[in-house]
Design an enzyme around this catalytic site. Structure first.
Site, mmCIF file in Angstrom:
data_model
loop_
_atom_site.group_PDB
_atom_site.id
_atom_site.type_symbol
_atom_site.label_atom_id
_atom_site.label_comp_id
_atom_site.label_asym_id
_atom_site.label_seq_id
_atom_site.Cartn_x
_atom_site.Cartn_y
_atom_site.Cartn_z
ATOM 1 N N TYR A 62 14.875 -58.192 13.767
ATOM 2 C CA TYR A 62 15.222 -59.356 12.939
ATOM 3 C C TYR A 62 16.416 -59.040 12.033
ATOM 4 C CZ TYR A 62 10.907 -61.940 14.088
ATOM 5 O OH TYR A 62 9.907 -62.630 14.724
ATOM 6 N N GLY A 63 17.543 -58.764 12.652
ATOM 7 C CA GLY A 63 18.755 -58.494 11.900
ATOM 8 C C GLY A 63 19.970 -58.735 12.761
#
Length: 338
Positions: A62-63
Site C-alpha cells: 500500500y504505497g
C-alpha cells in the site's frame, strides 16, 4: 454497539463490527502526513468501549510503486502510541511479488512477504492476521495455506485470512488450516451470487467476512457526481463504473439510496455500511479513510438499525441494482473470485 468475534488459533478475539481500512492513507500519489493518519486511527480506537479491539487492515504494497510505506507508517504509529498495540487487531495483506501487484503464492515469496512485514513493523505490533491479497493461480491454494500455517506455528503471524476467493476456494483453504477471515467486496451495488455464497460458507465455518468497499469505492456516499470530482491522480478514474456513460446510470442507484438515508436522518455512506453489517453477525464492513471526521462518521453506522420497512426499501434497491461497468479495470479482473 455491535461487535463480532474472530476465531483464531490462540482463542476468540472480540472486535468492533466496523473496521478501518488504511489503504487510502498511503496508496496515493500524495501520501497522507503521519499526524493526520495517526489522528484518524486514534479517534477510531478511542471511540470503542474497553475490551473491544479495532480491526485495522493494512497492506505490504500500500504505497507508491507497491512499496511498504503503509507498514512503515503503522510502525511509527505504534512506536509513538504503544498502548494501542493491544487495542487493535492488525490484518496485513501480502503475498505479491516485491514491488509489484503480481500474485506470488510460492513458498519463497510468502516467506519473503511475511518476513518483510514483520521487519517493517519493527516489533511494535504483531501481525495478528496475514492474507494473500490475491490467489496465485500457478500455486495450489492448499500449498500456500500450508506454508502460512507454518508461519502461524512459528509465531510470525497470528492467524490466516483469504482474499478475493470463491466459496469453494475458501473451503479448500479452510481444510488445510482454520481460516479466520475472508475479505471480499460487498456493498449495495456489489451483492452478486458469488458474494452471497461466500457469506453463507463463512457463516457455516465460523469465518468472519471482511467486507471491503461497503460504500462502493466512495461512490455510494453521494459525493461523486462526475468523473472530475475525483482528484487527477485518483486511481478510481480508471474504474469503468465511473466513466462517462456508466457513471450517469449508476447515479440512479446512489440517488435511490440517498433518498432512503435522508428520510432516516443518516448519511448515504452510513446507510451502505449499516446495510452490509445487517447481512450477518459475522459480516464486518471495512470502510477506509484517512480523515478523522469521515472515520467517525463511518463508525457511527454501528448504531444504525433498520425497521423491517426500511430494510425492505434498501433490499429492493439492491435487488434491482444493475451497475453499469465492471468493478475494476479489465487488467485487474483476472485476479477476482479465484
Amino acid at each position: 454497539m455491535s461487535t463480532t468475534t474472530f476465531f483464531t488459533p490462540t482463542g476468540e478475539v472480540v472486535v468492533n463490527k466496523i473496521g478501518h481500512g488504511l489503504m487510502s492513507m498511503t496508496a496515493t500519489a500524495t501520501i497522507t502526513p503521519d499526524k493526520q493518519c495517526f489522528e484518524a486511527i486514534k479517534a477510531g480506537v478511542d471511540s470503542l468501549p474497553p475490551g473491544v479491539k479495532m480491526f485495522l487492515n493494512a497492506g505490504e504494497f500500500y504505497g507508491p510503486n507497491a512499496s511498504p510505506v503503509n507498514l512503515e507508517m503503522l510502525s511509527r504509529f505504534f512506536e509513538k502510541y504503544p498502548d494501542y498495540a493491544e487495542k487493535t487487531f492488525l490484518s496485513v495483506k501480502g503475498g505479491m511479488q516485491a514491488g509489484s501487484l503480481v500474485a506470488d503464492g510460492s513458498d519463497e515469496n510468502l516467506a519473503r512477504s511475511v518476513n518483510t512485514i514483520v521487519e517493517k513493523l519493527r516489533g511494535f505490533k504483531k501481525v495478528d492476521l496475514f492474507q494473500c491479497a490475491r490467489v496465485d493461480k500457478k500455486v495450489p491454494v492448499e500449498q500456500s495455506i500450508a506454508t502460512l500455517a507454518r508461519f502461524v506455528k512459528e509465531g510470525k503471524i497470528g492467524s490466516i485470512g483469504m482474499s478475493e476467493v470463491r466459496a469453494e476456494t475458501l473451503l479448500r483453504g479452510h481444510k488445510v488450516h482454520p481460516i479466520t477471515t475472508v475479505e471480499i467486496e460487498v456493498s449495495p451495488w456489489e451483492y452478486s451470487q458469488e458474494v452471497r455464497d461466500v457469506i453463507n460458507a463463512a457463516k457455516e465455518n465460523n469465518i468472519v467476512v471482511v467486507a471491503y468497499s461497503p460504500i462502493g469505492h466512495g461512490f455510494l456516499s453521494g459525493e461523486i457526481r462526475k468523473l472530475e470530482d475525483f482528484a487527477a491522480d485518483d486511481r478510481r478514474r480508471m474504474h469503468p463504473r465511473f466513466q462517462p456513460g456508466n457513471l450517469e446510470k449508476n447515479l440512479v442507484i446512489v440517488d435511490q439510496l440517498t433518498a432512503i438515508a435522508t428520510a432516516k436522518g443518516i448519511t448515504p455512506a452510513q446507510l451502505s455500511i449499516a446495510w452490509v453489517s445487517s447481512l450477518g453477525p459475522h459480516v464486518l464492513p471495512l470502510p477506509g479513510s484517512a480523515r478523522t471526521a469521515r472515520q467517525l462518521e463511518n463508525l457511527a453506522a454501528n448504531s444504525v438499525t433498520f425497521t423491517p420497512e426500511e430494510l425492505d426499501k434498501v433490499n429492493e434497491v439492491v435487488r434491482n441494482a444493475e451497475p453499469a461497468g465492471t468493478r475494476y479495470p479489465e487488467f485487474l479482473l483476472k485476479d477476482l473470485w479465484a
